[in-house]
Design a protein around this motif. Sequence first.
Motif, PDB file in Angstrom:
ATOM      1  N   LEU A 341      49.849  36.609  57.915  1.00 13.15           N
ATOM      2  CA  LEU A 341      48.567  37.515  57.795  1.00 13.15           C
ATOM      3  C   LEU A 341      49.116  38.597  56.706  1.00 13.15           C
ATOM      4  CD1 LEU A 341      47.873  37.757  61.401  1.00 13.15           C
ATOM      5  CD2 LEU A 341      46.518  36.696  59.889  1.00 13.15           C
ATOM      6  N   ASN A 342      50.180  39.137  56.812  1.00  6.95           N
ATOM      7  CA  ASN A 342      50.099  39.972  55.721  1.00  6.95           C
ATOM      8  C   ASN A 342      50.031  39.718  54.268  1.00  6.95           C
ATOM      9  OD1 ASN A 342      50.823  42.269  57.651  1.00  6.95           O
ATOM     10  ND2 ASN A 342      52.950  41.530  57.933  1.00  6.95           N
ATOM     11  N   VAL A 343      50.822  38.223  53.996  1.00  6.70           N
ATOM     12  CA  VAL A 343      50.760  37.736  52.609  1.00  6.70           C
ATOM     13  C   VAL A 343      49.321  37.400  52.248  1.00  6.70           C
ATOM     14  CG1 VAL A 343      51.332  35.891  51.351  1.00  6.70           C
ATOM     15  CG2 VAL A 343      53.155  36.814  52.964  1.00  6.70           C
ATOM     16  N   THR A 344      48.473  36.856  53.260  1.00  4.28           N
ATOM     17  CA  THR A 344      47.138  36.793  53.031  1.00  4.28           C
ATOM     18  C   THR A 344      46.425  37.990  52.673  1.00  4.28           C
ATOM     19  OG1 THR A 344      46.765  36.733  55.269  1.00  4.28           O
ATOM     20  CG2 THR A 344      47.003  34.407  54.263  1.00  4.28           C
ATOM     21  N   ALA A 345      46.719  38.944  53.326  1.00  4.04           N
ATOM     22  CA  ALA A 345      45.850  40.241  53.001  1.00  4.04           C
ATOM     23  C   ALA A 345      46.327  40.821  51.725  1.00  4.04           C
ATOM     24  CB  ALA A 345      46.207  41.166  54.185  1.00  4.04           C
ATOM     25  N   LYS A 346      47.776  40.687  51.703  1.00  8.74           N
ATOM     26  CA  LYS A 346      47.915  41.326  50.045  1.00  8.74           C
ATOM     27  C   LYS A 346      47.361  40.574  49.122  1.00  8.74           C
ATOM     28  CE  LYS A 346      52.319  43.302  51.726  1.00  8.74           C
ATOM     29  NZ  LYS A 346      53.851  43.367  51.613  1.00  8.74           N
ATOM     30  N   VAL A 347      47.338  38.900  49.227  1.00  7.35           N
ATOM     31  CA  VAL A 347      46.635  38.322  47.988  1.00  7.35           C
ATOM     32  C   VAL A 347      45.303  38.698  48.012  1.00  7.35           C
ATOM     33  CG1 VAL A 347      46.064  35.959  47.519  1.00  7.35           C
ATOM     34  CG2 VAL A 347      48.577  36.475  48.575  1.00  7.35           C
ATOM     35  N   GLU A 348      44.450  38.688  49.162  1.00  7.43           N
ATOM     36  CA  GLU A 348      43.247  39.183  49.017  1.00  7.43           C
ATOM     37  C   GLU A 348      43.150  40.491  48.206  1.00  7.43           C
ATOM     38  OE1 GLU A 348      41.620  38.901  53.103  1.00  7.43           O
ATOM     39  OE2 GLU A 348      41.549  36.885  53.082  1.00  7.43           O
ATOM     40  N   GLN A 349      43.762  41.318  48.522  1.00  2.00           N
ATOM     41  CA  GLN A 349      43.824  42.689  47.912  1.00  2.00           C
ATOM     42  C   GLN A 349      44.130  42.353  46.413  1.00  2.00           C
ATOM     43  OE1 GLN A 349      46.385  45.354  49.958  1.00  2.00           O
ATOM     44  NE2 GLN A 349      45.390  45.494  51.670  1.00  2.00           N
ATOM     45  N   VAL A 350      45.032  41.752  46.122  1.00  2.00           N
ATOM     46  CA  VAL A 350      45.374  41.371  44.578  1.00  2.00           C
ATOM     47  C   VAL A 350      44.155  40.814  44.037  1.00  2.00           C
ATOM     48  CG1 VAL A 350      46.956  40.316  43.069  1.00  2.00           C
ATOM     49  CG2 VAL A 350      47.796  41.494  44.940  1.00  2.00           C
ATOM     50  N   LEU A 351      43.642  39.957  44.645  1.00  2.00           N
ATOM     51  CA  LEU A 351      42.459  39.280  43.809  1.00  2.00           C
ATOM     52  C   LEU A 351      41.442  40.140  43.800  1.00  2.00           C
ATOM     53  CD1 LEU A 351      42.677  35.774  45.966  1.00  2.00           C
ATOM     54  CD2 LEU A 351      43.096  36.131  43.494  1.00  2.00           C
ATOM     55  N   GLU A 352      41.051  41.041  44.668  1.00  2.00           N
ATOM     56  CA  GLU A 352      40.079  42.041  44.646  1.00  2.00           C
ATOM     57  C   GLU A 352      40.250  42.920  43.507  1.00  2.00           C
ATOM     58  OE1 GLU A 352      39.641  43.678  48.453  1.00  2.00           O
ATOM     59  OE2 GLU A 352      38.666  41.806  49.337  1.00  2.00           O
ATOM     60  N   ALA A 353      41.503  43.366  43.418  1.00  2.00           N
ATOM     61  CA  ALA A 353      41.737  44.154  42.349  1.00  2.00           C
ATOM     62  C   ALA A 353      41.693  43.750  41.052  1.00  2.00           C
ATOM     63  CB  ALA A 353      43.390  44.801  42.557  1.00  2.00           C
ATOM     64  N   LYS A 354      41.867  42.225  40.888  1.00  2.00           N
ATOM     65  CA  LYS A 354      41.933  41.555  39.607  1.00  2.00           C
ATOM     66  C   LYS A 354      40.405  41.657  39.124  1.00  2.00           C
ATOM     67  CE  LYS A 354      46.190  38.988  39.329  1.00  2.00           C
ATOM     68  NZ  LYS A 354      46.550  37.656  39.233  1.00  2.00           N
ATOM     69  N   GLN A 355      39.469  41.200  39.985  1.00  2.00           N
ATOM     70  CA  GLN A 355      37.963  40.882  39.890  1.00  2.00           C
ATOM     71  C   GLN A 355      37.441  42.201  39.606  1.00  2.00           C
ATOM     72  OE1 GLN A 355      36.306  39.535  43.351  1.00  2.00           O
ATOM     73  NE2 GLN A 355      37.194  37.435  43.359  1.00  2.00           N
ATOM     74  N   LYS A 356      37.871  43.363  40.147  1.00  2.61           N
ATOM     75  CA  LYS A 356      37.358  44.674  39.685  1.00  2.61           C
ATOM     76  C   LYS A 356      37.754  45.107  38.377  1.00  2.61           C
ATOM     77  CE  LYS A 356      37.125  46.814  44.318  1.00  2.61           C
ATOM     78  NZ  LYS A 356      37.655  47.788  45.209  1.00  2.61           N
ATOM     79  N   GLU A 357      39.010  44.716  38.053  1.00  6.93           N
ATOM     80  CA  GLU A 357      39.239  44.887  36.743  1.00  6.93           C
ATOM     81  C   GLU A 357      38.670  44.032  35.782  1.00  6.93           C
ATOM     82  OE1 GLU A 357      43.704  44.279  36.515  1.00  6.93           O
ATOM     83  OE2 GLU A 357      44.147  46.040  37.519  1.00  6.93           O
ATOM     84  N   GLU A 358      38.393  42.816  36.074  1.00  4.03           N
ATOM     85  CA  GLU A 358      37.606  42.095  35.133  1.00  4.03           C
ATOM     86  C   GLU A 358      36.294  42.416  34.795  1.00  4.03           C
ATOM     87  OE1 GLU A 358      38.125  38.199  36.652  1.00  4.03           O
ATOM     88  OE2 GLU A 358      39.896  37.674  36.114  1.00  4.03           O
ATOM     89  N   GLU A 359      35.702  42.821  36.095  1.00  3.38           N
ATOM     90  CA  GLU A 359      34.316  43.407  36.129  1.00  3.38           C
ATOM     91  C   GLU A 359      34.061  44.760  35.186  1.00  3.38           C
ATOM     92  OE1 GLU A 359      33.145  44.053  40.012  1.00  3.38           O
ATOM     93  OE2 GLU A 359      32.754  41.735  40.430  1.00  3.38           O
ATOM     94  N   GLU A 360      35.429  45.599  35.372  1.00  2.18           N
ATOM     95  CA  GLU A 360      35.179  46.784  34.489  1.00  2.18           C
ATOM     96  C   GLU A 360      35.490  46.386  33.056  1.00  2.18           C
ATOM     97  OE1 GLU A 360      38.244  49.148  36.050  1.00  2.18           O
ATOM     98  OE2 GLU A 360      37.107  49.631  37.709  1.00  2.18           O
ATOM     99  N   ASN A 361      36.333  45.365  32.867  1.00  3.58           N
ATOM    100  CA  ASN A 361      36.548  45.026  31.302  1.00  3.58           C
ATOM    101  C   ASN A 361      35.229  44.265  30.669  1.00  3.58           C
ATOM    102  OD1 ASN A 361      39.285  45.664  31.197  1.00  3.58           O
ATOM    103  ND2 ASN A 361      39.776  43.699  32.222  1.00  3.58           N
ATOM    104  N   GLU A 362      34.510  43.510  31.534  1.00  2.00           N
ATOM    105  CA  GLU A 362      33.230  43.173  30.999  1.00  2.00           C
ATOM    106  C   GLU A 362      32.310  43.901  30.743  1.00  2.00           C
ATOM    107  OE1 GLU A 362      32.345  40.074  33.822  1.00  2.00           O
ATOM    108  OE2 GLU A 362      33.524  38.702  33.356  1.00  2.00           O
ATOM    109  N   LYS A 363      32.068  44.974  31.780  1.00  3.93           N
ATOM    110  CA  LYS A 363      31.258  46.096  31.550  1.00  3.93           C
ATOM    111  C   LYS A 363      31.626  47.022  30.339  1.00  3.93           C
ATOM    112  CE  LYS A 363      30.046  46.946  36.334  1.00  3.93           C
ATOM    113  NZ  LYS A 363      30.185  47.901  37.528  1.00  3.93           N
ATOM    114  N   ARG A 364      32.913  47.206  29.982  1.00  5.78           N
ATOM    115  CA  ARG A 364      33.156  48.104  28.718  1.00  5.78           C
ATOM    116  C   ARG A 364      32.888  47.046  27.496  1.00  5.78           C
ATOM    117  NH1 ARG A 364      39.166  50.211  30.788  1.00  5.78           N
ATOM    118  NH2 ARG A 364      38.432  51.652  32.535  1.00  5.78           N
ATOM    119  N   SER A 365      33.350  45.927  27.632  1.00  6.31           N
ATOM    120  CA  SER A 365      33.025  45.103  26.226  1.00  6.31           C
ATOM    121  C   SER A 365      31.457  44.910  26.339  1.00  6.31           C
ATOM    122  CB  SER A 365      33.723  43.785  26.567  1.00  6.31           C
ATOM    123  OG  SER A 365      33.446  43.208  27.493  1.00  6.31           O
ATOM    124  N   PRO A 366      30.791  45.302  25.162  1.00  4.96           N
ATOM    125  CA  PRO A 366      29.309  45.182  25.061  1.00  4.96           C
ATOM    126  C   PRO A 366      29.115  43.661  24.858  1.00  4.96           C
ATOM    127  CG  PRO A 366      30.080  46.305  23.051  1.00  4.96           C
ATOM    128  CD  PRO A 366      31.185  46.203  24.024  1.00  4.96           C
TER     129      PRO A 366
END
Length: 366
Positions: A341-366
Amino acid sequence: MLIKICTWLMVYLSYLHREMLCQKVGNVFYSSFVSLFILCCFSCGFWVIIGGHFHKKPISKKINKKPRCKQPKKKRYYHATEIRCEEKSRGGMCYEMILAEPIAEKPEPAVGSPKAPKSVTEQDIKMKLLQAEERRKSMEASRLASISERLARLEEAGRKREEANLAFIAATQVALEDKLDAFSINREAHLNNLKTKISEHLTSVEAVRKQLEAQSEELRDAINSKLNSAQENRDEHLRKLMDKLKEHDEYAHQVRQGHQESIRQLDEKITYKLNVAETNRMSEKMKKLELLREHSQKVNEVQENLQKRESEHRELREQAAAAYEEKVKKITEEKAKKQTLNVTAKVEQVLEAKQKEEEENEKRSP
């Protein structure tokens, strides 16, 4: 001497005065005598002598207080001839004289006129030859005279020596004949004396031999008598010894029999005691065997009880181990679930953080 007498009198009067034997006379005489003694001593110089004897003054040595000083050496100029003076020690002087070489010239030797050689003639030569011949003849004559005189002296000495030898030979021959006569007389007397002494000695030897033979015969008889008595005594002693040995054998036989009887009795006692001991040993052995059987039975029962207890304890240990294993399995399963459970929660958090970073990167890049 007077001083000694006075001192002894003073001591005696003081003794009388102390002992109170003559008090009045003693006081008067004592006081007058003491005053007289002191006056005499001072007049004759006694106290000076005593003082000089007991108080000797030390002999004072004369000390020379003059300082020793050395004068400075002056430079001396040496001339051809001079005399030098030097102080080597206190009160002593040393003189040195230096002589120069002679200055005057040597006188030359006077040269005289040479003498004229003498002329030698034939007559002078003949005269010298004649004189030499005369001197030779006179010397030969004197030599012959001395030789003849010496030969005469030698002949006289030889004659006197021959006479002395003949006189000595005659005297010695007479003395030898006298000595031989005296020696022969003394020899005969000595031989006669020896013969008499030998005859006396032989007679004494014969007497001594006879006496010794008689003594030896007496000794032989005494020895034989002693041997006979000793033989009789020995036989008697042997007989007594044999009797004693017989008595001893009888006593030894009796003792041996008593000893054998005592040994037999001891054997019987020992056999009886051995039999009793054997029966006691067998009874003790049977008792011990019964005790051992009972003990073995008890040991078997105890072993069975121990085996039962061990089997029960083994079953309890197996049950406890099974329960512990079940608990461990449950705990491990729960831990594994929690970890997943802890591992799945951590993996989900990491995936969410990556998605957020990708979204921010997409927003920054016109």
